[in-house]
Design an enzyme around this catalytic site. Structure first.
Site, PDB file in Angstrom:
ATOM      1  N   TYR A  22      12.278 121.916  13.961  1.00 13.91           N
ATOM      2  CA  TYR A  22      11.958 123.134  13.221  1.00 13.91           C
ATOM      3  C   TYR A  22      13.172 123.930  12.758  1.00 13.91           C
ATOM      4  O   TYR A  22      13.015 124.921  12.056  1.00 13.91           O
ATOM      5  CB  TYR A  22      11.046 124.025  14.068  1.00 13.91           C
ATOM      6  CG  TYR A  22       9.746 123.345  14.428  1.00 13.91           C
ATOM      7  CD1 TYR A  22       8.779 123.120  13.459  1.00 13.91           C
ATOM      8  CD2 TYR A  22       9.493 122.900  15.717  1.00 13.91           C
ATOM      9  CE1 TYR A  22       7.586 122.479  13.761  1.00 13.91           C
ATOM     10  CE2 TYR A  22       8.306 122.266  16.039  1.00 13.91           C
ATOM     11  CZ  TYR A  22       7.363 122.052  15.057  1.00 13.91           C
ATOM     12  OH  TYR A  22       6.181 121.415  15.364  1.00 13.91           O
ATOM     13  N   ASN A  73       1.584 129.153   6.763  1.00 10.94           N
ATOM     14  CA  ASN A  73       1.902 128.047   7.664  1.00 10.94           C
ATOM     15  C   ASN A  73       0.918 128.141   8.823  1.00 10.94           C
ATOM     16  O   ASN A  73       1.102 128.936   9.734  1.00 10.94           O
ATOM     17  CB  ASN A  73       3.338 128.133   8.167  1.00 10.94           C
ATOM     18  CG  ASN A  73       3.722 126.960   9.048  1.00 10.94           C
ATOM     19  OD1 ASN A  73       2.872 126.238   9.547  1.00 10.94           O
ATOM     20  ND2 ASN A  73       5.009 126.775   9.244  1.00 10.94           N
ATOM     21  N   ASP A  86     -12.501 127.470   6.040  1.00 11.43           N
ATOM     22  CA  ASP A  86     -13.578 128.251   5.439  1.00 11.43           C
ATOM     23  C   ASP A  86     -13.097 129.638   5.013  1.00 11.43           C
ATOM     24  O   ASP A  86     -13.512 130.154   3.976  1.00 11.43           O
ATOM     25  CB  ASP A  86     -14.750 128.364   6.405  1.00 11.43           C
ATOM     26  CG  ASP A  86     -15.490 127.043   6.598  1.00 11.43           C
ATOM     27  OD1 ASP A  86     -15.241 126.086   5.825  1.00 11.43           O
ATOM     28  OD2 ASP A  86     -16.313 126.969   7.538  1.00 11.43           O
ATOM     29  N   HIS A  99       4.789 123.932   5.598  1.00  8.13           N
ATOM     30  CA  HIS A  99       5.201 123.442   6.915  1.00  8.13           C
ATOM     31  C   HIS A  99       6.711 123.220   6.896  1.00  8.13           C
ATOM     32  O   HIS A  99       7.251 122.713   5.905  1.00  8.13           O
ATOM     33  CB  HIS A  99       4.487 122.138   7.265  1.00  8.13           C
ATOM     34  CG  HIS A  99       3.013 122.290   7.335  1.00  8.13           C
ATOM     35  ND1 HIS A  99       2.385 122.832   8.430  1.00  8.13           N
ATOM     36  CD2 HIS A  99       2.044 122.003   6.422  1.00  8.13           C
ATOM     37  CE1 HIS A  99       1.077 122.866   8.191  1.00  8.13           C
ATOM     38  NE2 HIS A  99       0.843 122.378   6.985  1.00  8.13           N
ATOM     39  N   LEU A 100       7.365 123.582   7.971  1.00  5.47           N
ATOM     40  CA  LEU A 100       8.804 123.391   8.086  1.00  5.47           C
ATOM     41  C   LEU A 100       9.170 121.915   8.132  1.00  5.47           C
ATOM     42  O   LEU A 100      10.110 121.472   7.479  1.00  5.47           O
ATOM     43  CB  LEU A 100       9.324 124.097   9.346  1.00  5.47           C
ATOM     44  CG  LEU A 100       9.175 125.621   9.353  1.00  5.47           C
ATOM     45  CD1 LEU A 100       9.292 126.154  10.764  1.00  5.47           C
ATOM     46  CD2 LEU A 100      10.194 126.249   8.438  1.00  5.47           C
ATOM     47  N   SER A 101       8.425 121.148   8.922  1.00  7.13           N
ATOM     48  CA  SER A 101       8.735 119.726   9.093  1.00  7.13           C
ATOM     49  C   SER A 101       7.912 118.882   8.113  1.00  7.13           C
ATOM     50  O   SER A 101       6.918 119.345   7.555  1.00  7.13           O
ATOM     51  CB  SER A 101       8.431 119.288  10.531  1.00  7.13           C
ATOM     52  OG  SER A 101       7.037 119.346  10.789  1.00  7.13           O
ATOM     53  N   ARG A 110      -0.983 114.708  12.894  1.00  8.38           N
ATOM     54  CA  ARG A 110      -0.466 115.738  11.986  1.00  8.38           C
ATOM     55  C   ARG A 110      -0.632 115.359  10.510  1.00  8.38           C
ATOM     56  O   ARG A 110      -0.375 116.175   9.633  1.00  8.38           O
ATOM     57  CB  ARG A 110       1.010 116.016  12.284  1.00  8.38           C
ATOM     58  CG  ARG A 110       1.235 116.621  13.656  1.00  8.38           C
ATOM     59  CD  ARG A 110       2.672 117.047  13.836  1.00  8.38           C
ATOM     60  NE  ARG A 110       2.982 117.305  15.227  1.00  8.38           N
ATOM     61  CZ  ARG A 110       2.762 118.457  15.854  1.00  8.38           C
ATOM     62  NH1 ARG A 110       2.234 119.468  15.219  1.00  8.38           N
ATOM     63  NH2 ARG A 110       3.091 118.590  17.126  1.00  8.38           N
TER      64      ARG A 110
END
Length: 144
Positions: A22, A73, A86, A99-101, A110
């Site tokens: 991260y 995120n 929803d 997303h960082l990664s 994931r």
């Protein structure tokens, strides 16, 4: 223009949590960079982080009354939360998932996002710059 920058669970630990995945920047560092970028782009950025799914849902619901869009995120809730999906679908304003990664270079679970289908776009794998790219894309969508 006002944008909500919304961070999900465990992102409050950035800088110390698995920096090899991260990065070394803290959440405060990212927020400061995004607020400065927002000013540069003529956009007010409001930042919020929660480890609680319901608080994130409440923030999304509230954003529909004041924000032009959301950079979000969802953290680990990305792969588990129909309720967040929803909520995004219900608020009508555009949401960009970030997303960082690179989630596709990580564990198989994931690779599935419950929220992607109701977001206007998705940016992952660029570290803190995923937020920057997401914000720039969101502003372009709003201005189009």
């Amino acid at each position: 223009m006002k944008i909500l920058l919304l961070h999900g669970p465990n992102l409050n630990l950035l800088g110390t949590r698995e920096p090899e995945i991260y990065g070394a920047m803290t959440l405060d560092d990212i927020n400061e960079k995004m607020i400065a970028l927002g000013k540069e782009l003529g956009t007010e950025i409001k930042c919020l982080q929660s480890n609680h799914e319901g608080a994130l849902i409440d923030a999304l619901h509230d954003a529909r009354t004041w924000a032009s869009g959301v950079v979000f995120n969802p953290g680990g809730y990305t792969h588990t939360s129909v309720a967040l999906r929803d909520a995004i679908s219900a608020i009508v304003i555009p949401v960009i998932e970030v997303h960082l990664s690179n989630v596709y270079a990580r564990e198989e679970f994931r690779h599935t996002s419950f929220v992607s289908a109701v977001c206007k776009g998705k940016v992952s794998g660029f570290g803190w710059r995923s937020y920057e790219l997401g914000l720039r894309g969101l502003i372009d969508i709003i201005n189009a």
